[in-house]
Design an enzyme around this catalytic site. Sequence first.
Site, mmCIF file in Angstrom:
data_model
loop_
_atom_site.group_PDB
_atom_site.id
_atom_site.type_symbol
_atom_site.label_atom_id
_atom_site.label_comp_id
_atom_site.label_asym_id
_atom_site.label_seq_id
_atom_site.Cartn_x
_atom_site.Cartn_y
_atom_site.Cartn_z
ATOM 1 N N MET A 195 0.853 -1.204 0.000
ATOM 2 C CA MET A 195 0.000 0.000 0.000
ATOM 3 C C MET A 195 0.877 1.238 0.000
ATOM 4 O O MET A 195 1.664 1.462 0.918
ATOM 5 C CB MET A 195 -0.921 0.023 1.224
ATOM 6 C CG MET A 195 -2.143 -0.866 1.096
ATOM 7 S SD MET A 195 -3.230 -0.718 2.519
ATOM 8 C CE MET A 195 -2.384 -1.733 3.714
ATOM 9 N N ALA A 196 0.700 2.047 -1.048
ATOM 10 C CA ALA A 196 1.477 3.288 -1.179
ATOM 11 C C ALA A 196 1.153 4.221 -0.017
ATOM 12 O O ALA A 196 0.000 4.361 0.378
ATOM 13 C CB ALA A 196 1.132 3.963 -2.497
ATOM 14 N N GLN B 72 8.430 -3.728 -3.973
ATOM 15 C CA GLN B 72 7.674 -3.679 -5.225
ATOM 16 C C GLN B 72 8.161 -2.519 -6.109
ATOM 17 O O GLN B 72 8.250 -1.380 -5.654
ATOM 18 C CB GLN B 72 6.182 -3.494 -4.959
ATOM 19 C CG GLN B 72 5.372 -3.630 -6.237
ATOM 20 C CD GLN B 72 3.900 -3.317 -6.062
ATOM 21 O OE1 GLN B 72 3.525 -2.179 -5.798
ATOM 22 N NE2 GLN B 72 3.056 -4.328 -6.212
ATOM 23 N N CYS C 259 -1.536 -1.375 -10.828
ATOM 24 C CA CYS C 259 -1.868 0.017 -10.492
ATOM 25 C C CYS C 259 -2.782 0.615 -11.564
ATOM 26 O O CYS C 259 -2.435 0.637 -12.742
ATOM 27 C CB CYS C 259 -0.594 0.850 -10.345
ATOM 28 S SG CYS C 259 -0.968 2.575 -9.957
ATOM 29 N N LYS D 131 2.339 -8.721 -9.283
ATOM 30 C CA LYS D 131 1.000 -8.507 -8.703
ATOM 31 C C LYS D 131 0.139 -7.894 -9.796
ATOM 32 O O LYS D 131 0.448 -6.822 -10.326
ATOM 33 C CB LYS D 131 1.066 -7.597 -7.477
ATOM 34 C CG LYS D 131 -0.295 -7.359 -6.827
ATOM 35 C CD LYS D 131 -0.148 -6.789 -5.425
ATOM 36 C CE LYS D 131 -1.476 -6.448 -4.791
ATOM 37 N NZ LYS D 131 -2.068 -5.200 -5.299
ATOM 38 N N ASN E 99 -6.280 -11.913 -3.581
ATOM 39 C CA ASN E 99 -6.412 -10.626 -2.894
ATOM 40 C C ASN E 99 -7.683 -9.898 -3.332
ATOM 41 O O ASN E 99 -8.069 -9.957 -4.499
ATOM 42 C CB ASN E 99 -5.164 -9.772 -3.209
ATOM 43 C CG ASN E 99 -5.336 -8.296 -2.877
ATOM 44 O OD1 ASN E 99 -5.392 -7.451 -3.759
ATOM 45 N ND2 ASN E 99 -5.428 -7.974 -1.603
ATOM 46 N N GLY E 100 -8.285 -9.231 -2.366
ATOM 47 C CA GLY E 100 -9.428 -8.379 -2.673
ATOM 48 C C GLY E 100 -10.578 -8.566 -1.717
ATOM 49 O O GLY E 100 -11.111 -9.675 -1.583
ATOM 50 N N ASP E 101 -10.918 -7.512 -1.011
ATOM 51 C CA ASP E 101 -12.085 -7.481 -0.121
ATOM 52 C C ASP E 101 -12.000 -8.460 1.052
ATOM 53 O O ASP E 101 -13.041 -8.867 1.582
ATOM 54 C CB ASP E 101 -13.386 -7.738 -0.907
ATOM 55 C CG ASP E 101 -13.597 -6.733 -2.020
ATOM 56 O OD1 ASP E 101 -12.970 -5.651 -1.962
ATOM 57 O OD2 ASP E 101 -14.369 -7.022 -2.951
ATOM 58 N N ARG F 124 -6.572 -3.237 2.913
ATOM 59 C CA ARG F 124 -7.335 -2.299 3.734
ATOM 60 C C ARG F 124 -7.791 -2.891 5.062
ATOM 61 O O ARG F 124 -7.889 -2.178 6.058
ATOM 62 C CB ARG F 124 -8.542 -1.792 2.930
ATOM 63 C CG ARG F 124 -8.135 -0.906 1.781
ATOM 64 C CD ARG F 124 -9.279 -0.670 0.818
ATOM 65 N NE ARG F 124 -9.637 -1.862 0.057
ATOM 66 C CZ ARG F 124 -10.625 -1.937 -0.804
ATOM 67 N NH1 ARG F 124 -11.388 -0.883 -1.019
ATOM 68 N NH2 ARG F 124 -10.881 -3.060 -1.463
#
Length: 364
Positions: free
Chosen positions: A41-42, A94, A124, A163, A224-226, A249
């Site tokens: 995460m940036a 990354q 991205c 990724k 990955n995701g949610d 998140r």
Amino acid sequence: MNTPRPFSPELTRKLESFKGMAKPMKLGSISFDSKLLLAPMAGICNIPYRLLMEDLGAGGTVSELISCHGINYGNQRTLEMLKIHPLERNVGIQLFGEDAEAMSRAAEVTESFGPKFIDINMGCPVTKVVTKGGGSALMKEVTALAPLFEKMRSKMKVPLSIKIRTGWDSQNRNASEILHIAKESGIEWVAIHGRTRTQQYTGLADWDFIENLNDTKELPLIGNGDLHHPYGVSERLQKTKCDALMIARGALRNPFIFVESLDPTYASQKRSKFSGSDYWEVVQRLHTYTTETFSEERTILVQIRKLVVWFAAGFPHAAAFRSQIFACQNLNDCLKITEDYFLSIGESQKFINYDEVFMSSGHG
Ligand SMILES: Cc1cc2nc3c(=O)[nH]c(=O)nc-3n(C[C@H](O)[C@H](O)[C@H](O)COP(=O)(O)O)c2cc1C
């Protein structure tokens, strides 16, 4: 480098009781202590946050995306981002960029900082990145991928991973084609965020798509995701065909997600074992790592403020706490407010409405 003060016996006992449930796993040629990894995460996955998440059970971490051009120009801020703390055991760096020559030169420099692996950002969705051909735009130029991967591989020894997203848009969900190219070109594993580039962060991650990709058996996959809450992660962990799962998140609002998700009974209980005083200990450790990493008080304040506010999400009076914290311009006052807040919530449980959108933009 200072070793941080140990957690209290009470918190240590709780963490250990969960960590015992973690299953070590191998991705390509290297091992990780748990199948649950922190996603890049940036602006967030810097040394303090990565260290903290490893302490709290993340099996591995990834830095924020770092520009290959910034590295090659010798940009001081970019080179700072490559640094790894001696206590970090499972960190990948990354890189993002579009050009094979520039990416391979940057990979060589990156490797000298000692990461466990190097990852290429191919997810991205941000316009500034994709218009230059980087991030998820790489998924459109499939013929350029083998030369990119091979050139980078030729310059480095640690594993190289990618990724990706499911594809550019719903008409072009070409993740399986990319997996095939990746396998043939020396990539060791693939992390996939289950959305297309055009979806950005809307809709839901397509877990059927992710799970079906495992049937190709091309390469180890990280889904990955949610994966926002421990009961959802725990359920996914039990049924997934993926080799590992990545959480972004979810780890911002629950720093204990990597341990809580290991407990298969969590799905039915939905009660956290972690109290306000545990959160305060976590913040103290974050403070130690942050002051060790950054010298300017303003930077330390900014870094700590945003995280304590996210950690408080879902606890009683979190909105009032948030206002107090953002009004506060002094680090010591900020820490005192945080201590008072977390110690006052005691055993109160977090209640987060996961249907509400939380952070709907990012770099992957
Ligand atoms: C603030 C933020 C920054 C992100 N930065 C990156 C990044 O630097 N590199 C990357 O590959 N993905 C990045 N992502 C994407 C996440 O790694 C992840 O793929 C996405 O958030 C979906 O996972 P989640 O639902 O667990 O959040 C970012 C996401 C967010 C929310």
